[in-house]
Each structure stands twice: as structure tokens, then as C-alpha cells.
Design a protein around this motif. Structure first.
Motif, mmCIF file in Angstrom:
data_model
loop_
_atom_site.group_PDB
_atom_site.id
_atom_site.type_symbol
_atom_site.label_atom_id
_atom_site.label_comp_id
_atom_site.label_asym_id
_atom_site.label_seq_id
_atom_site.Cartn_x
_atom_site.Cartn_y
_atom_site.Cartn_z
ATOM 1 N N SER A 1 -13.939 11.529 -4.498
ATOM 2 C CA SER A 1 -14.137 12.228 -3.236
ATOM 3 C C SER A 1 -15.354 13.140 -3.311
ATOM 4 O O SER A 1 -15.740 13.607 -4.369
ATOM 5 N N THR B 1 -5.959 3.349 0.591
ATOM 6 C CA THR B 1 -5.718 2.569 -0.623
ATOM 7 C C THR B 1 -6.875 1.591 -0.827
ATOM 8 O O THR B 1 -7.314 0.937 0.110
ATOM 9 N N SER C 1 -3.422 -1.862 -5.593
ATOM 10 C CA SER C 1 -4.037 -0.537 -5.518
ATOM 11 C C SER C 1 -4.842 -0.178 -6.759
ATOM 12 O O SER C 1 -4.332 -0.127 -7.859
ATOM 13 N N THR D 1 -5.583 5.388 -4.755
ATOM 14 C CA THR D 1 -5.218 5.844 -3.430
ATOM 15 C C THR D 1 -5.720 7.260 -3.292
ATOM 16 O O THR D 1 -5.438 8.108 -4.133
ATOM 17 N N ALA D 2 -6.493 7.495 -2.262
ATOM 18 C CA ALA D 2 -6.998 8.830 -1.996
ATOM 19 C C ALA D 2 -6.077 9.498 -0.993
ATOM 20 O O ALA D 2 -5.816 8.961 0.075
ATOM 21 N N SER D 3 -5.537 10.649 -1.367
ATOM 22 C CA SER D 3 -4.732 11.433 -0.437
ATOM 23 C C SER D 3 -5.675 12.309 0.370
ATOM 24 O O SER D 3 -6.587 12.921 -0.176
ATOM 25 N N LEU D 4 -5.452 12.355 1.673
ATOM 26 C CA LEU D 4 -6.322 13.111 2.565
ATOM 27 C C LEU D 4 -5.677 14.433 2.935
ATOM 28 O O LEU D 4 -4.459 14.551 2.993
ATOM 29 N N CYS E 1 0.045 0.165 7.485
ATOM 30 C CA CYS E 1 -1.394 0.398 7.641
ATOM 31 C C CYS E 1 -1.784 0.399 9.112
ATOM 32 O O CYS E 1 -1.249 -0.373 9.896
ATOM 33 N N LEU F 1 -2.708 9.606 6.196
ATOM 34 C CA LEU F 1 -2.769 10.562 5.087
ATOM 35 C C LEU F 1 -3.236 9.969 3.763
ATOM 36 O O LEU F 1 -3.376 10.687 2.775
ATOM 37 N N SER F 2 -3.496 8.657 3.730
ATOM 38 C CA SER F 2 -3.996 8.066 2.491
ATOM 39 C C SER F 2 -4.811 6.814 2.776
ATOM 40 O O SER F 2 -4.608 6.132 3.778
ATOM 41 N N THR G 1 0.826 -1.212 0.000
ATOM 42 C CA THR G 1 0.000 0.000 0.000
ATOM 43 C C THR G 1 0.855 1.254 0.000
ATOM 44 O O THR G 1 0.335 2.349 -0.001
#
Length: 141
Positions: free
Chosen positions: A91, A33, A47, A50-53, A10, A30-31, A6
Motif C-alpha cells: 500500500s 483480493t 489469494s 488481500t488488502a484491507s481498506l 465480490c 472493505l478488501s 475471496t
């Protein structure tokens, strides 16, 4: 078993009730997956997005219909939706929770999301499952 990279250690994994999707929250928060089942190859594929926060998430929750993922990010609740064709994550808008999110629970029918904050607030958000799963109509209990 299978192993997936990932990109970071995690701290939480949630699994869809049908078992065809996994979401892994990075230990730094911060992400997220997305890993999905590939029925043609009868295996999980790495993957698929992957969403970056914007800031570190404390935890993630999956809606009962398995289509929406919610992340607790400081004083916000973020909603992600699986894209119907590519299975990548899309998102939606962040909602203000009036304080640092301590816990989040989705009711079994997926209609409401309840949020408890460190400041002592309990909020209920109505979920629009027919649209994009976005939360609206916040009510302080």
C-alpha cells in the motif's frame, strides 16, 4: 472455468491487460483480493494477498502498466503496488480528493489519474510510474 474463494462476495473484478493478474473488490468494499497466474502450473492461484481498506471502496481501477491498483475510498484515492518478488500488494499513501470520489479514469499512457467528486470537483493527479506509482501534484481542473 476456475473458481476462487475471496472470502466475501465480490462487487467488482479488474483484469490486467496481460491476463496474469486479477483483483476482486469485496461487495462490502472493505478488501481487495489479488489472484495471479502461475505459469509453472498453468492455472490461476488463489489469494496472493488481500488488502484491507480503511473504509469501504466504491470501485477499483488498474493502471495501464498493470502494476498499480487504485481504490476510491470515500474522499480518498488509495494506490497499491504489486510486490516484484512475491506479487503481494503493497500500500501507499491515501490522497485527499476534496470530496466523495464518484469516478476515476487513468489516461492511456498512465501519466495522469483524473478524479470526479460528488461535490463537483475534477482533479488531475500526476502518477510517478518510475517510482512506486504514487500520485502527486494534484491539480483542480
Amino acid at each position: 472455468g476456475e473458481q476462487f474463494d475471496t472470502g466475501a462476495p465480490c462487487k467488482q473484478v479488474v483484469v490486467a491487460s496481460h491476463g496474469r493478474r486479477l483483483y476482486a473488490l469485496a461487495s462490502n468494499g472493505l478488501s481487495v483480493t489479488h489472484i495471479r497466474w502461475d505459469s509453472a502450473q498453468a492455472t490461476f492461484q488463489g489469494s496472493n494477498g488481500t488488502a484491507s481498506l480503511m473504509s469501504a471502496a466504491s470501485f477499483i481501477r488498474l493502471s495501464p502498466d498493470n502494476e498499480h491498483l487504485y481504490a476510491a475510498v470515500q474522499a480518498n484515492v488509495l494506490c497499491f503496488q504489486a510486490h516484484p518478488l512475491s506479487d503481494t500488494m503493497l500500500s501507499s499513501v491515501a490522497l485527499d480528493a476534496f470530496g466523495t470520489v464518484r469516478e476515476m479514469v487513468l489516461d492511456t499512457d498512465g501519466e495522469s489519474v483524473f478524479v470526479a467528486t460528488e461535490e463537483g470537483h475534477v482533479l488531475e493527479y500526476q502518477r510517478d510510474a518510475a517510482a512506486d506509482g504514487a500520485l502527486a501534484d494534484r491539480r483542480i481542473l
